[in-house]
Design a protein around this motif. Sequence first.
Motif, PDB file in Angstrom:
ATOM      1  N   LYS A  34       0.853  -1.192   0.000  1.00 46.20           N
ATOM      2  CA  LYS A  34       0.000   0.000   0.000  1.00 46.20           C
ATOM      3  C   LYS A  34       0.884   1.235   0.000  1.00 46.20           C
ATOM      4  N   LEU A  35       0.634   2.119  -0.941  1.00 38.91           N
ATOM      5  CA  LEU A  35       1.395   3.358  -1.022  1.00 38.91           C
ATOM      6  C   LEU A  35       0.828   4.381  -0.046  1.00 38.91           C
ATOM      7  N   ALA A  36       1.709   5.109   0.613  1.00 40.08           N
ATOM      8  CA  ALA A  36       1.270   6.168   1.524  1.00 40.08           C
ATOM      9  C   ALA A  36       0.662   7.306   0.709  1.00 40.08           C
ATOM     10  N   GLU A  40       1.688   9.116  -2.936  1.00 40.92           N
ATOM     11  CA  GLU A  40       0.784   9.280  -4.083  1.00 40.92           C
ATOM     12  C   GLU A  40       0.733  10.752  -4.481  1.00 40.92           C
ATOM     13  N   ALA A  41       0.595  11.624  -3.477  1.00 38.64           N
ATOM     14  CA  ALA A  41       0.558  13.065  -3.743  1.00 38.64           C
ATOM     15  C   ALA A  41       1.903  13.545  -4.285  1.00 38.64           C
ATOM     16  N   GLY A  42       2.995  13.034  -3.724  1.00 41.54           N
ATOM     17  CA  GLY A  42       4.326  13.410  -4.192  1.00 41.54           C
ATOM     18  C   GLY A  42       4.534  13.048  -5.646  1.00 41.54           C
ATOM     19  N   ALA A  43       4.065  11.870  -6.048  1.00 39.66           N
ATOM     20  CA  ALA A  43       4.190  11.446  -7.443  1.00 39.66           C
ATOM     21  C   ALA A  43       3.345  12.334  -8.349  1.00 39.66           C
ATOM     22  N   ALA A 110      17.504   8.395 -22.994  1.00 39.84           N
ATOM     23  CA  ALA A 110      16.295   8.474 -22.164  1.00 39.84           C
ATOM     24  C   ALA A 110      16.271   9.839 -21.484  1.00 39.84           C
ATOM     25  N   ILE A 111      15.104  10.224 -20.980  1.00 46.55           N
ATOM     26  CA  ILE A 111      15.014  11.445 -20.186  1.00 46.55           C
ATOM     27  C   ILE A 111      15.416  11.075 -18.765  1.00 46.55           C
ATOM     28  N   ILE A 112      16.418  11.744 -18.263  1.00 47.57           N
ATOM     29  CA  ILE A 112      16.940  11.440 -16.927  1.00 47.57           C
ATOM     30  C   ILE A 112      16.535  12.566 -15.996  1.00 47.57           C
ATOM     31  N   TYR A 113      15.713  12.221 -15.008  1.00 48.93           N
ATOM     32  CA  TYR A 113      15.221  13.210 -14.053  1.00 48.93           C
ATOM     33  C   TYR A 113      16.071  13.184 -12.785  1.00 48.93           C
ATOM     34  N   GLU A 114      15.823  14.153 -11.941  1.00 51.15           N
ATOM     35  CA  GLU A 114      16.491  14.210 -10.646  1.00 51.15           C
ATOM     36  C   GLU A 114      15.989  13.048  -9.779  1.00 51.15           C
ATOM     37  N   PRO A 115      16.801  12.577  -8.854  1.00 47.00           N
ATOM     38  CA  PRO A 115      16.346  11.534  -7.935  1.00 47.00           C
ATOM     39  C   PRO A 115      15.143  12.013  -7.120  1.00 47.00           C
ATOM     40  N   THR A 116      14.330  11.070  -6.696  1.00 47.98           N
ATOM     41  CA  THR A 116      13.198  11.365  -5.831  1.00 47.98           C
ATOM     42  C   THR A 116      13.221  10.386  -4.667  1.00 47.98           C
ATOM     43  N   SER A 117      12.304  10.529  -3.746  1.00 50.15           N
ATOM     44  CA  SER A 117      12.277   9.626  -2.589  1.00 50.15           C
ATOM     45  C   SER A 117      11.841   8.232  -3.028  1.00 50.15           C
ATOM     46  N   LEU A 118      12.169   7.243  -2.219  1.00 52.44           N
ATOM     47  CA  LEU A 118      11.803   5.859  -2.526  1.00 52.44           C
ATOM     48  C   LEU A 118      10.287   5.695  -2.617  1.00 52.44           C
ATOM     49  N   GLY A 119       9.560   6.312  -1.712  1.00 50.09           N
ATOM     50  CA  GLY A 119       8.098   6.224  -1.731  1.00 50.09           C
ATOM     51  C   GLY A 119       7.500   6.865  -2.966  1.00 50.09           C
ATOM     52  N   ASN A 120       8.004   8.037  -3.338  1.00 45.58           N
ATOM     53  CA  ASN A 120       7.517   8.696  -4.551  1.00 45.58           C
ATOM     54  C   ASN A 120       7.869   7.873  -5.782  1.00 45.58           C
ATOM     55  N   PHE A 121       9.065   7.279  -5.776  1.00 38.05           N
ATOM     56  CA  PHE A 121       9.470   6.436  -6.903  1.00 38.05           C
ATOM     57  C   PHE A 121       8.527   5.239  -7.034  1.00 38.05           C
ATOM     58  N   ALA A 123       5.435   5.105  -6.169  1.00 42.83           N
ATOM     59  CA  ALA A 123       4.167   5.616  -6.714  1.00 42.83           C
ATOM     60  C   ALA A 123       4.296   5.895  -8.212  1.00 42.83           C
ATOM     61  N   LEU A 124       5.448   6.380  -8.650  1.00 42.85           N
ATOM     62  CA  LEU A 124       5.677   6.583 -10.088  1.00 42.85           C
ATOM     63  C   LEU A 124       5.647   5.248 -10.828  1.00 42.85           C
ATOM     64  N   CYS A 125       6.268   4.227 -10.238  1.00 43.30           N
ATOM     65  CA  CYS A 125       6.245   2.887 -10.858  1.00 43.30           C
ATOM     66  C   CYS A 125       4.810   2.403 -11.034  1.00 43.30           C
ATOM     67  N   SER A 126       3.955   2.669 -10.052  1.00 36.90           N
ATOM     68  CA  SER A 126       2.565   2.205 -10.132  1.00 36.90           C
ATOM     69  C   SER A 126       1.801   2.879 -11.263  1.00 36.90           C
ATOM     70  N   ARG A 127       2.279   4.028 -11.729  1.00 39.04           N
ATOM     71  CA  ARG A 127       1.623   4.768 -12.809  1.00 39.04           C
ATOM     72  C   ARG A 127       2.262   4.522 -14.179  1.00 39.04           C
ATOM     73  N   ALA A 128       3.409   3.874 -14.206  1.00 40.91           N
ATOM     74  CA  ALA A 128       4.131   3.650 -15.462  1.00 40.91           C
ATOM     75  C   ALA A 128       3.401   2.635 -16.340  1.00 40.91           C
ATOM     76  N   SER A 129       3.528   2.818 -17.642  1.00 43.34           N
ATOM     77  CA  SER A 129       2.989   1.821 -18.575  1.00 43.34           C
ATOM     78  C   SER A 129       3.781   0.526 -18.475  1.00 43.34           C
ATOM     79  N   ILE A 130       5.082   0.659 -18.174  1.00 46.93           N
ATOM     80  CA  ILE A 130       5.950  -0.505 -18.003  1.00 46.93           C
ATOM     81  C   ILE A 130       7.203  -0.052 -17.251  1.00 46.93           C
ATOM     82  N   VAL A 131       7.746  -0.954 -16.447  1.00 50.11           N
ATOM     83  CA  VAL A 131       9.022  -0.734 -15.773  1.00 50.11           C
ATOM     84  C   VAL A 131       9.977  -1.809 -16.291  1.00 50.11           C
ATOM     85  N   ILE A 132      11.147  -1.388 -16.746  1.00 53.79           N
ATOM     86  CA  ILE A 132      12.136  -2.325 -17.277  1.00 53.79           C
ATOM     87  C   ILE A 132      13.390  -2.171 -16.437  1.00 53.79           C
ATOM     88  N   ALA A 133      13.780  -3.245 -15.762  1.00 51.23           N
ATOM     89  CA  ALA A 133      14.890  -3.158 -14.811  1.00 51.23           C
ATOM     90  C   ALA A 133      15.707  -4.439 -14.825  1.00 51.23           C
TER      91      ALA A 133
END
Length: 196
Positions: A34-36, A40-43, A110-121, A123-133
């Motif tokens: 469960k995301l805090a 969610e707001a941070g993302a 790729a577009i490289i953004y600034e680092p963000t917090s682990l929780g915000n990251f 939440a971003l993963c939950s919104r991505a069309s795909i995560v490739i790692a």
Amino acid sequence: MHEVERFWYVAYKALEAWGVKPAYDKLPKRLNMKLAQRNEAGARNLISKISLPEKFAILAPIAKGRHEGKEKYWKHFNELVAPLKERGLTPVVFPAKDEIDAVKLAAPDAIIYEPTSLGNFAALCSRASIVIANDSGVSHIASAVHAPQITIVGVTDTDRTSPWSDLNMIVGKKGQWPEVHEVISAIDQVLTKSKS
């Protein structure tokens, strides 16, 4: 036995021994993190601030450390950028602070953004069309938030340590990194599955 199964079995048996009925008798194939609300707001705020397109793919081209003396990262992430764009996705990276220089070398297109917090990251993963790692922390974060994902492996034992998710597709195997075309084919399969 997968590490998730091993730890779940130990916890299940401990609860039984203490006279506590476990919440479920069968291990689900999803972790249900469960995301805090603040994350969610941070993302949402970050998406708005950086004008991140609605359809984006998170790339995680870096995996630190070694496994059995071998590097744990696939060296062809930049070759995924053009095919992702052709599929209408914006390839992005949110590196850790100490990975910025390595990411610029591994995925310069790729577009490289600034680092963000682990929780915000997460939440971003939950919104991505795909995560490739690579088989790394990012792949496990993506699985915990039910992101459609691809985990690229070449040195790890996926029977024991792969992300615990029915939305995860593994490409490659211990001792054999995948070819670029295999990863692109997996991208198409995951995107098709996530639409249905």
